[in-house]
Design a protein around this motif. Sequence first.
Motif, PDB file in Angstrom:
ATOM      1  N   UNK A  46       0.854  -1.191   0.000  1.00  0.00           N
ATOM      2  CA  UNK A  46       0.000   0.000   0.000  1.00  0.00           C
ATOM      3  C   UNK A  46       0.887   1.237   0.000  1.00  0.00           C
ATOM      4  N   UNK A  47       0.305   2.375  -0.313  1.00  0.00           N
ATOM      5  CA  UNK A  47       0.976   3.663  -0.189  1.00  0.00           C
ATOM      6  C   UNK A  47       0.173   4.495   0.808  1.00  0.00           C
ATOM      7  N   UNK A  74       9.417   4.381   5.110  1.00  0.00           N
ATOM      8  CA  UNK A  74       9.334   5.666   4.432  1.00  0.00           C
ATOM      9  C   UNK A  74      10.207   5.665   3.184  1.00  0.00           C
ATOM     10  N   UNK A  75       9.884   6.532   2.247  1.00  0.00           N
ATOM     11  CA  UNK A  75      10.844   6.858   1.202  1.00  0.00           C
ATOM     12  C   UNK A  75      11.967   7.650   1.859  1.00  0.00           C
ATOM     13  N   UNK A  76      13.218   7.357   1.515  1.00  0.00           N
ATOM     14  CA  UNK A  76      14.354   8.061   2.103  1.00  0.00           C
ATOM     15  C   UNK A  76      15.365   8.397   1.014  1.00  0.00           C
ATOM     16  N   UNK A  77      16.015   9.543   1.157  1.00  0.00           N
ATOM     17  CA  UNK A  77      17.020   9.952   0.178  1.00  0.00           C
ATOM     18  C   UNK A  77      18.107   8.883   0.080  1.00  0.00           C
ATOM     19  N   UNK A 119       5.332  -7.101  -0.894  1.00  0.00           N
ATOM     20  CA  UNK A 119       4.115  -7.058  -0.095  1.00  0.00           C
ATOM     21  C   UNK A 119       4.209  -6.088   1.057  1.00  0.00           C
ATOM     22  N   UNK A 120       4.941  -4.991   0.896  1.00  0.00           N
ATOM     23  CA  UNK A 120       5.167  -4.024   1.960  1.00  0.00           C
ATOM     24  C   UNK A 120       4.455  -2.714   1.673  1.00  0.00           C
ATOM     25  N   UNK A 121       4.219  -1.963   2.722  1.00  0.00           N
ATOM     26  CA  UNK A 121       3.662  -0.631   2.567  1.00  0.00           C
ATOM     27  C   UNK A 121       4.772   0.403   2.604  1.00  0.00           C
ATOM     28  N   UNK A 152       2.108   0.849  -9.441  1.00  0.00           N
ATOM     29  CA  UNK A 152       2.068  -0.519  -8.949  1.00  0.00           C
ATOM     30  C   UNK A 152       0.680  -1.042  -8.673  1.00  0.00           C
ATOM     31  N   UNK A 153      -0.354  -0.257  -9.034  1.00  0.00           N
ATOM     32  CA  UNK A 153      -1.739  -0.632  -8.741  1.00  0.00           C
ATOM     33  C   UNK A 153      -1.896  -0.953  -7.253  1.00  0.00           C
ATOM     34  N   UNK A 154      -1.419  -0.018  -6.413  1.00  0.00           N
ATOM     35  CA  UNK A 154      -1.420  -0.208  -4.967  1.00  0.00           C
ATOM     36  C   UNK A 154      -2.505   0.631  -4.310  1.00  0.00           C
TER      37      UNK A 154
END
Length: 248
Positions: A46-47, A74-77, A119-121, A152-154
């Motif tokens: 998921x997002x 999280x997204x991280x640099x 399978x991660x968020x 990703x169709x999430x």
Amino acid sequence: MASSSSPEKSRPSAFWPLAAIVVPLTGLFARIEIRGAENLPREGAYVLAPNHNSEFDPLVVAVAVWRVGRAPRFLAKESLFRVPVLGAALKATGMVPVPRASTSANQSMKAAEQIARDGRGVIVYAEGTLTRDPELWPMRGKTGAVRLALAGDLPLIPMAQWGVQQILPRYGKLRFPRRSRVIVEFGPAMDMSAYADAPTQPATLTRATDALMNRITEMLSGIRGIPAPAERWNPSQHGQNETGRLDA
């Protein structure tokens, strides 16, 4: 509150020792009230797209996600992954590295494919940076969260949080001792079907992002108990610079 945890929380992992430190530490500052916990998927990718009004709120978001039963990522640099110790912790917990210049749909597709495969968020701040709105309402959104979800169709989960600014005001100093009530709300997944036919087109991404920001703002208005401004704050129209990751 969720009655069960996902396998990624119940199985031993690098998150366990981190949670043993971060959860009680955050609890010294925040009394977190979680709403809509059932809206965060128990399994699968998921997002999650929260609003951002304090440098402290990533801790609150992470703790809320963990309490609901999922591991917060999280997204991280990408540069942070090269920092000793920190980089190892980021890799061990499955954070998602994003190159500084990662603005292409191709980069988003690769990131989304990896998330879905595992399978991660993943948590992507909808505004890309701290809001510049004087009253801390969500400002103009970035397309990163929407782009990842469409690529990703999430499921795209809007999230609103309020109260963290009492602990650490935006660009301010930490207020301690102070234990403030913080409300975190997970909304139902957005219906993205209207954008699926042209998921990489700038106009589509903008419309989908506007819909996401409208939903987050509505949720925040409900939490605060006051109406949101008729127009969303746009930093580019107020002579301010803005930074963020996965910008349009």
